[in-house]
Design an enzyme around this catalytic site. Sequence first.
Site, PDB file in Angstrom:
ATOM      1  N   CYS A 117      67.247  31.649  30.260  1.00  0.00           N
ATOM      2  CA  CYS A 117      68.150  32.404  29.625  1.00  0.00           C
ATOM      3  C   CYS A 117      69.574  31.488  28.883  1.00  0.00           C
ATOM      4  O   CYS A 117      70.215  31.777  28.112  1.00  0.00           O
ATOM      5  CB  CYS A 117      68.699  33.476  30.450  1.00  0.00           C
ATOM      6  SG  CYS A 117      67.689  34.516  31.001  1.00  0.00           S
ATOM      7  N   HIS A 256      76.257  35.194  29.043  1.00  0.00           N
ATOM      8  CA  HIS A 256      74.922  35.655  29.149  1.00  0.00           C
ATOM      9  C   HIS A 256      74.896  37.252  29.790  1.00  0.00           C
ATOM     10  O   HIS A 256      75.666  37.326  30.755  1.00  0.00           O
ATOM     11  CB  HIS A 256      74.058  34.816  29.921  1.00  0.00           C
ATOM     12  CG  HIS A 256      72.707  35.278  30.237  1.00  0.00           C
ATOM     13  ND1 HIS A 256      71.940  35.828  29.139  1.00  0.00           N
ATOM     14  CD2 HIS A 256      72.004  35.398  31.333  1.00  0.00           C
ATOM     15  CE1 HIS A 256      70.717  36.242  29.767  1.00  0.00           C
ATOM     16  NE2 HIS A 256      70.691  35.780  30.987  1.00  0.00           N
ATOM     17  N   ASN A 286      69.072  42.356  29.791  1.00  0.00           N
ATOM     18  CA  ASN A 286      68.922  40.843  29.610  1.00  0.00           C
ATOM     19  C   ASN A 286      67.932  40.474  28.726  1.00  0.00           C
ATOM     20  O   ASN A 286      66.556  40.804  28.914  1.00  0.00           O
ATOM     21  CB  ASN A 286      68.707  40.557  31.149  1.00  0.00           C
ATOM     22  CG  ASN A 286      68.658  38.928  31.094  1.00  0.00           C
ATOM     23  OD1 ASN A 286      68.526  38.511  30.072  1.00  0.00           O
ATOM     24  ND2 ASN A 286      68.766  38.192  32.265  1.00  0.00           N
TER      25      ASN A 286
HETATM   26  N1  COA Z   1      65.661  50.648  41.846  1.00  0.00           N
HETATM   27  C1  COA Z   1      66.066  51.284  43.205  1.00  0.00           C
HETATM   28  N2  COA Z   1      66.057  50.415  44.246  1.00  0.00           N
HETATM   29  C2  COA Z   1      65.759  49.134  43.963  1.00  0.00           C
HETATM   30  C3  COA Z   1      65.305  48.704  42.630  1.00  0.00           C
HETATM   31  C4  COA Z   1      65.360  49.414  41.650  1.00  0.00           C
HETATM   32  N3  COA Z   1      65.047  49.174  40.256  1.00  0.00           N
HETATM   33  N4  COA Z   1      65.068  47.561  42.768  1.00  0.00           N
HETATM   34  C5  COA Z   1      65.255  46.918  43.865  1.00  0.00           C
HETATM   35  N5  COA Z   1      65.639  48.236  44.766  1.00  0.00           N
HETATM   36  C6  COA Z   1      65.907  48.069  46.028  1.00  0.00           C
HETATM   37  C7  COA Z   1      65.384  46.944  46.875  1.00  0.00           C
HETATM   38  O1  COA Z   1      64.169  47.029  46.976  1.00  0.00           O
HETATM   39  C8  COA Z   1      66.395  46.895  48.188  1.00  0.00           C
HETATM   40  O2  COA Z   1      65.792  47.803  48.841  1.00  0.00           O
HETATM   41  P1  COA Z   1      65.815  47.357  50.612  1.00  0.00           P
HETATM   42  O3  COA Z   1      67.074  47.132  51.020  1.00  0.00           O
HETATM   43  O4  COA Z   1      65.380  48.621  51.151  1.00  0.00           O
HETATM   44  O5  COA Z   1      64.802  46.249  50.589  1.00  0.00           O
HETATM   45  C9  COA Z   1      67.584  47.285  47.576  1.00  0.00           C
HETATM   46  O6  COA Z   1      67.446  48.018  46.332  1.00  0.00           O
HETATM   47  C10 COA Z   1      68.803  46.132  47.282  1.00  0.00           C
HETATM   48  O7  COA Z   1      68.193  44.981  46.694  1.00  0.00           O
HETATM   49  P2  COA Z   1      68.847  43.781  46.404  1.00  0.00           P
HETATM   50  O8  COA Z   1      67.697  42.830  45.907  1.00  0.00           O
HETATM   51  O9  COA Z   1      69.623  43.163  47.585  1.00  0.00           O
HETATM   52  O10 COA Z   1      69.974  44.438  45.318  1.00  0.00           O
HETATM   53  P3  COA Z   1      70.914  43.583  44.450  1.00  0.00           P
HETATM   54  O11 COA Z   1      72.315  44.257  44.743  1.00  0.00           O
HETATM   55  O12 COA Z   1      70.642  42.147  44.586  1.00  0.00           O
HETATM   56  O13 COA Z   1      70.595  43.841  42.940  1.00  0.00           O
HETATM   57  C11 COA Z   1      69.585  42.851  41.129  1.00  0.00           C
HETATM   58  C12 COA Z   1      69.199  43.585  42.540  1.00  0.00           C
HETATM   59  C13 COA Z   1      68.039  42.292  40.677  1.00  0.00           C
HETATM   60  C14 COA Z   1      69.923  43.851  40.156  1.00  0.00           C
HETATM   61  C15 COA Z   1      70.228  41.678  41.238  1.00  0.00           C
HETATM   62  O14 COA Z   1      70.113  40.830  42.405  1.00  0.00           O
HETATM   63  C16 COA Z   1      70.323  40.777  39.940  1.00  0.00           C
HETATM   64  O15 COA Z   1      71.045  41.234  39.153  1.00  0.00           O
HETATM   65  N6  COA Z   1      70.032  39.419  40.234  1.00  0.00           N
HETATM   66  C17 COA Z   1      70.173  38.494  39.131  1.00  0.00           C
HETATM   67  C18 COA Z   1      68.948  38.676  38.290  1.00  0.00           C
HETATM   68  C19 COA Z   1      68.977  38.192  36.948  1.00  0.00           C
HETATM   69  O16 COA Z   1      70.166  37.969  36.510  1.00  0.00           O
HETATM   70  N7  COA Z   1      68.048  37.415  36.354  1.00  0.00           N
HETATM   71  C20 COA Z   1      67.935  36.969  35.357  1.00  0.00           C
HETATM   72  C21 COA Z   1      68.711  35.483  35.259  1.00  0.00           C
HETATM   73  S1  COA Z   1      68.725  34.713  33.772  1.00  0.00           S
END
Ligand code: COA
Length: 330
Positions: A117, A256, A286
Amino acid sequence: MGNQLRRAGITGVASYVPEKILTNQDLEKMVDTDDEWIKSRTGIEERRIAAEDTATSDLAYRAAEAALEEADLAAEELDLIIVATVTPDMVFPATACLVQDRLGAEKAAAFDLQAGCSGFVYALATATQFVKAGAYDNVLVIGAETLSKITNWEDRNTCILFGDGAGAAVVQVVESGGILANVLGADGSGGELLKVPAGGSRQPTTIETVQNELHYMQMEGNQVFKFAVRIMGKSALKSIEKAGLQREDIDFFIPHQANTRIINAAAKRLKLSEEQVFVNLDKYGNTSAASIPIALAEAVEAGRINKGDNIVLVGFGAGLTWAASTIEWI
Ligand code: COA
C-alpha cells in the site's frame, strides 16, 4: 539551469474507480459480519468492485488518461511510466507496459513497482529522482489495484476491508515548490503479516494451493494495525523535517485509506484538525497502492488543496513498507 536545481512537482492528478458498489449490507449476506461492526472498527461503508472482465491495467489506463489531460500533456511526451500495484494483470509483462501500449506512449520506459500500500508514494519518490537528476522530464506515476481478485470472499477478517480503483499523477520539472522530500522505509521481518502465500516461486500454483485458498491475501489485522499507528506519524514527521518544515507548516494531510482509527491516531500525533485530513475510505475501503492518488485527486477536485499549500502523503503496507512525501502544491 544546472541539474542540481531541478525540482519535480505534480502537474496533474486524476482517479478512476469501477462502477459496481459493494455495501456493508451486501457483505452481511456473504459473511458473518454487520454494518455497525465494519463502520465502527474501520470507517468503511462501501467499496468498488471491478467487473469480471476488468483488470488492473484497465483501471490504470482510465486514471492515466485523465491525469494526462489535467497536466495538458500528450502521452507521446512521456519519458517513463511507473505502475505501483500488488495486483498486476499478469506476473509479466509489467502492467506499466500494457498501459504504455494503450496510451500510445511510444518513447516511454515502463516498469511496475511493488511496495504494498506504500507503492504509490514509493513510485512518486522514484519519479522525483529521475526528474531531479535530469534523466527525464515527464513521468507518469500510477497506483492501481483490483484487490477484489485476490480477496477470499469467505474470510471476514479481510473481505470487508478492500476495494478496487486507480489514481495517477504526472510528475514534471517545476520552477518552484513541488516535491520537497521523500522518506521510504521497509521492515521485511513483518512480511508474514500481510501476504499472498502461493502463486510465486516459493509455492507455485498447484491444485492443492488453490484448494487450500493460498492464492488469496492473508492478514494479521491486529499486528498490522499496531505497526500502522506507530509508523504513520513517525514517517510523516520525518519527511516534514527533511523538507525543512515544522509540523505547524503542514496545511493538509493525505493518509493511506486503511482504517479511520489509524488515520485519527496519526492526525492526533501531527496535531492536525479534522478539516486538514482527507478521508474517503467510507466510499472505497482500502484500495492499496491506489488509495493515496485517489484521495489526492479527490482533494484537489474538491478545492481542499490550493497552490502554495504544504501537504503530506503517507502510506504503509505489505512488506512491511512505509513512505511519506512532503509537497508544496503548485
Ligand atoms: N465482522 C465481525 N466481527 C469480526 C470481523 C468482521 N468482519 N472481523 C473480525 N471480527 C471479530 C474477530 O474475529 C474478533 O473476534 P474474537 O474476539 O471473538 O476473536 C473481534 O472481531 C475483534 O477482532 P480484532 O482483530 O481484535 O479487531 P480489531 O479491532 O483489530 O479490528 C481490523 C480488525 C482488521 C479492522 C483492524 O485490525 C485493522 O484495521 N487492521 C489493519 C488492517 C490494515 O490496514 N491492513 C492493510 C494494511 S495496508
